[in-house]
Write a protein that holds these residues in place. Structure first.
Motif, PDB file in Angstrom:
ATOM      1  N   LEU A   1       0.841  -1.094  -0.023  1.00  0.00           N
ATOM      2  CA  LEU A   1      -0.031  -0.010  -0.011  1.00  0.00           C
ATOM      3  C   LEU A   1       0.766   1.265  -0.126  1.00  0.00           C
ATOM      4  CD1 LEU A   1      -2.657   1.361   0.234  1.00  0.00           C
ATOM      5  CD2 LEU A   1      -2.442   1.069   2.585  1.00  0.00           C
ATOM      6  N   LYS A   2       1.660   1.222   0.777  1.00  0.00           N
ATOM      7  CA  LYS A   2       2.846   2.622   0.821  1.00  0.00           C
ATOM      8  C   LYS A   2       3.343   2.615  -0.559  1.00  0.00           C
ATOM      9  CE  LYS A   2       3.983   1.340   5.562  1.00  0.00           C
ATOM     10  NZ  LYS A   2       5.094   0.743   6.556  1.00  0.00           N
ATOM     11  N   LYS A   3       3.904   1.513  -1.274  1.00  0.00           N
ATOM     12  CA  LYS A   3       4.542   1.727  -2.643  1.00  0.00           C
ATOM     13  C   LYS A   3       3.476   2.023  -3.640  1.00  0.00           C
ATOM     14  CE  LYS A   3       7.919  -2.112  -1.963  1.00  0.00           C
ATOM     15  NZ  LYS A   3       8.276  -3.568  -2.391  1.00  0.00           N
ATOM     16  N   GLN A   4       2.240   1.806  -3.562  1.00  0.00           N
ATOM     17  CA  GLN A   4       1.182   2.174  -4.426  1.00  0.00           C
ATOM     18  C   GLN A   4       0.836   3.751  -4.280  1.00  0.00           C
ATOM     19  OE1 GLN A   4      -2.234  -0.272  -3.534  1.00  0.00           O
ATOM     20  NE2 GLN A   4      -1.432  -2.017  -4.902  1.00  0.00           N
ATOM     21  N   MET A   5       0.885   4.096  -2.874  1.00  0.00           N
ATOM     22  CA  MET A   5       0.709   5.400  -2.746  1.00  0.00           C
ATOM     23  C   MET A   5       1.854   6.428  -2.911  1.00  0.00           C
ATOM     24  SD  MET A   5      -0.746   5.121   1.394  1.00  0.00           S
ATOM     25  CE  MET A   5      -0.547   6.791   1.762  1.00  0.00           C
TER      26      MET A   5
ATOM     27  N   ALA B   1       1.431   9.348  -5.887  1.00  0.00           N
ATOM     28  CA  ALA B   1       2.046  10.859  -5.573  1.00  0.00           C
ATOM     29  C   ALA B   1       3.136  11.263  -6.806  1.00  0.00           C
ATOM     30  CB  ALA B   1       2.465  10.745  -4.208  1.00  0.00           C
ATOM     31  N   GLU B   2       3.925  10.359  -7.064  1.00  0.00           N
ATOM     32  CA  GLU B   2       4.824  10.630  -8.112  1.00  0.00           C
ATOM     33  C   GLU B   2       4.438  10.855  -9.383  1.00  0.00           C
ATOM     34  OE1 GLU B   2       7.425   7.208  -7.633  1.00  0.00           O
ATOM     35  OE2 GLU B   2       8.921   8.372  -6.039  1.00  0.00           O
ATOM     36  N   LYS B   3       3.380  10.025  -9.798  1.00  0.00           N
ATOM     37  CA  LYS B   3       2.489  10.229 -10.984  1.00  0.00           C
ATOM     38  C   LYS B   3       1.972  11.527 -10.964  1.00  0.00           C
ATOM     39  CE  LYS B   3      -0.702   8.097 -13.924  1.00  0.00           C
ATOM     40  NZ  LYS B   3      -1.643   6.737 -14.065  1.00  0.00           N
ATOM     41  N   ASN B   4       1.107  11.647  -9.804  1.00  0.00           N
ATOM     42  CA  ASN B   4       0.640  13.234  -9.677  1.00  0.00           C
ATOM     43  C   ASN B   4       1.567  14.460 -10.009  1.00  0.00           C
ATOM     44  OD1 ASN B   4      -1.850  11.922  -9.411  1.00  0.00           O
ATOM     45  ND2 ASN B   4      -1.942  12.320  -6.913  1.00  0.00           N
ATOM     46  N   LEU B   5       2.740  14.212  -9.011  1.00  0.00           N
ATOM     47  CA  LEU B   5       3.535  15.193  -9.231  1.00  0.00           C
ATOM     48  C   LEU B   5       4.127  15.445 -10.898  1.00  0.00           C
ATOM     49  CD1 LEU B   5       5.686  17.231  -8.126  1.00  0.00           C
ATOM     50  CD2 LEU B   5       7.402  15.489  -7.934  1.00  0.00           C
TER      51      LEU B   5
ATOM     52  N   ILE C   1       3.832  15.311   0.260  1.00  0.00           N
ATOM     53  CA  ILE C   1       3.421  13.994   0.449  1.00  0.00           C
ATOM     54  C   ILE C   1       4.236  12.814   0.247  1.00  0.00           C
ATOM     55  CG2 ILE C   1       1.690  12.249  -0.784  1.00  0.00           C
ATOM     56  CD1 ILE C   1      -0.111  14.569  -0.960  1.00  0.00           C
ATOM     57  N   ILE C   2       5.179  13.153  -0.994  1.00  0.00           N
ATOM     58  CA  ILE C   2       6.065  11.847  -1.216  1.00  0.00           C
ATOM     59  C   ILE C   2       7.317  11.732  -0.367  1.00  0.00           C
ATOM     60  CG2 ILE C   2       8.196  11.439  -3.091  1.00  0.00           C
ATOM     61  CD1 ILE C   2       6.295  12.762  -4.966  1.00  0.00           C
ATOM     62  N   SER C   3       7.658  12.963   0.274  1.00  0.00           N
ATOM     63  CA  SER C   3       8.605  12.983   1.385  1.00  0.00           C
ATOM     64  C   SER C   3       7.921  12.512   2.713  1.00  0.00           C
ATOM     65  CB  SER C   3       8.890  14.345   1.775  1.00  0.00           C
ATOM     66  OG  SER C   3       9.690  14.574   3.050  1.00  0.00           O
ATOM     67  N   ASN C   4       6.667  12.715   2.991  1.00  0.00           N
ATOM     68  CA  ASN C   4       6.094  11.944   4.243  1.00  0.00           C
ATOM     69  C   ASN C   4       5.967  10.611   3.807  1.00  0.00           C
ATOM     70  OD1 ASN C   4       5.788  14.593   5.329  1.00  0.00           O
ATOM     71  ND2 ASN C   4       3.669  14.608   5.063  1.00  0.00           N
ATOM     72  N   ILE C   5       5.710  10.058   2.703  1.00  0.00           N
ATOM     73  CA  ILE C   5       5.480   8.578   2.508  1.00  0.00           C
ATOM     74  C   ILE C   5       6.887   7.875   2.623  1.00  0.00           C
ATOM     75  CG2 ILE C   5       4.943   6.868   0.731  1.00  0.00           C
ATOM     76  CD1 ILE C   5       2.886   8.792  -0.307  1.00  0.00           C
ATOM     77  N   LYS C   6       7.882   8.670   1.777  1.00  0.00           N
ATOM     78  CA  LYS C   6       9.358   8.010   2.010  1.00  0.00           C
ATOM     79  C   LYS C   6       9.730   7.838   3.692  1.00  0.00           C
ATOM     80  CE  LYS C   6      10.907   9.116  -2.596  1.00  0.00           C
ATOM     81  NZ  LYS C   6      11.800   9.933  -3.395  1.00  0.00           N
ATOM     82  N   SER C   7       9.439   8.979   4.096  1.00  0.00           N
ATOM     83  CA  SER C   7       9.685   8.879   5.802  1.00  0.00           C
ATOM     84  C   SER C   7       9.086   7.967   6.353  1.00  0.00           C
ATOM     85  CB  SER C   7       9.625  10.381   6.244  1.00  0.00           C
ATOM     86  OG  SER C   7       9.982  10.257   7.759  1.00  0.00           O
ATOM     87  N   TYR C   8       8.038   7.709   6.078  1.00  0.00           N
ATOM     88  CA  TYR C   8       7.006   6.761   7.008  1.00  0.00           C
ATOM     89  C   TYR C   8       7.546   5.287   6.552  1.00  0.00           C
ATOM     90  CZ  TYR C   8       2.798   4.395   8.706  1.00  0.00           C
ATOM     91  OH  TYR C   8       2.038   3.560   9.254  1.00  0.00           O
ATOM     92  N   MET C   9       7.754   5.249   5.270  1.00  0.00           N
ATOM     93  CA  MET C   9       8.308   3.772   4.864  1.00  0.00           C
ATOM     94  C   MET C   9       9.546   3.581   5.604  1.00  0.00           C
ATOM     95  SD  MET C   9       7.376   3.940   0.746  1.00  0.00           S
ATOM     96  CE  MET C   9       7.921   2.326   0.393  1.00  0.00           C
ATOM     97  N   ASN C  10      10.530   4.355   5.643  1.00  0.00           N
ATOM     98  CA  ASN C  10      11.712   4.127   6.330  1.00  0.00           C
ATOM     99  C   ASN C  10      11.411   3.867   7.890  1.00  0.00           C
ATOM    100  OD1 ASN C  10      13.124   4.072   4.061  1.00  0.00           O
ATOM    101  ND2 ASN C  10      13.527   6.515   3.947  1.00  0.00           N
ATOM    102  N   ASP C  11      10.654   4.766   8.502  1.00  0.00           N
ATOM    103  CA  ASP C  11      10.802   4.727   9.990  1.00  0.00           C
ATOM    104  C   ASP C  11       9.776   3.736  10.558  1.00  0.00           C
ATOM    105  OD1 ASP C  11      12.253   6.813   9.789  1.00  0.00           O
ATOM    106  OD2 ASP C  11      10.949   8.280  10.071  1.00  0.00           O
ATOM    107  N   THR C  12       8.778   3.211   9.834  1.00  0.00           N
ATOM    108  CA  THR C  12       7.754   2.212  10.215  1.00  0.00           C
ATOM    109  C   THR C  12       7.993   0.926   9.966  1.00  0.00           C
ATOM    110  OG1 THR C  12       6.297   4.134  10.117  1.00  0.00           O
ATOM    111  CG2 THR C  12       5.287   1.921  10.754  1.00  0.00           C
ATOM    112  N   PRO C  13       8.113  -0.136  10.943  1.00  0.00           N
ATOM    113  CA  PRO C  13       7.947  -1.429  10.621  1.00  0.00           C
ATOM    114  C   PRO C  13       6.770  -2.018   9.922  1.00  0.00           C
ATOM    115  CG  PRO C  13       7.755  -1.266  12.874  1.00  0.00           C
ATOM    116  CD  PRO C  13       8.154  -0.121  12.314  1.00  0.00           C
TER     117      PRO C  13
END
Length: 74
Positions: free
Chosen positions: A4-8, A12-16, A51-63
């Motif tokens: 789900l994180k990857k899809q988000m 977001a990258e496509k929207n950008l 949004i992209i920054s937040n998702i990347k941060s969340y992916m790195n910080d959350t198991p």
């Protein structure tokens, strides 16, 4: 959850990219409300970057798994 994180992130990258293309088109246009639309588009680009920054941060910080009852929460 990782899927789900990857899809988000992909979304977001496509929207950008779409907003960046729109911005370039707007800059070359002759629309009456060109300045307003450019400003709105630039704002949307900044939002997507955040949004992209937040998702990347969340992916790195959350198991991928979260223990819901840690600490005795009932």
């Amino acid at each position: 959850m990782t899927e789900l994180k990857k899809q988000m992130l992909v979304s977001a990258e496509k929207n950008l990219k779409n907003y960046e293309k729109l911005l370039e088109t707007l800059k070359r246009s002759n629309l009456e409300d060109k300045a307003i639309r450019i400003k709105e588009c630039e704002h949307a680009i900044q939002k997507q970057k955040q949004i992209i920054s937040n998702i990347k941060s969340y992916m790195n910080d959350t198991p991928d798994t979260v223990i819901m009852n840690e600490g005795g929460i009932k």
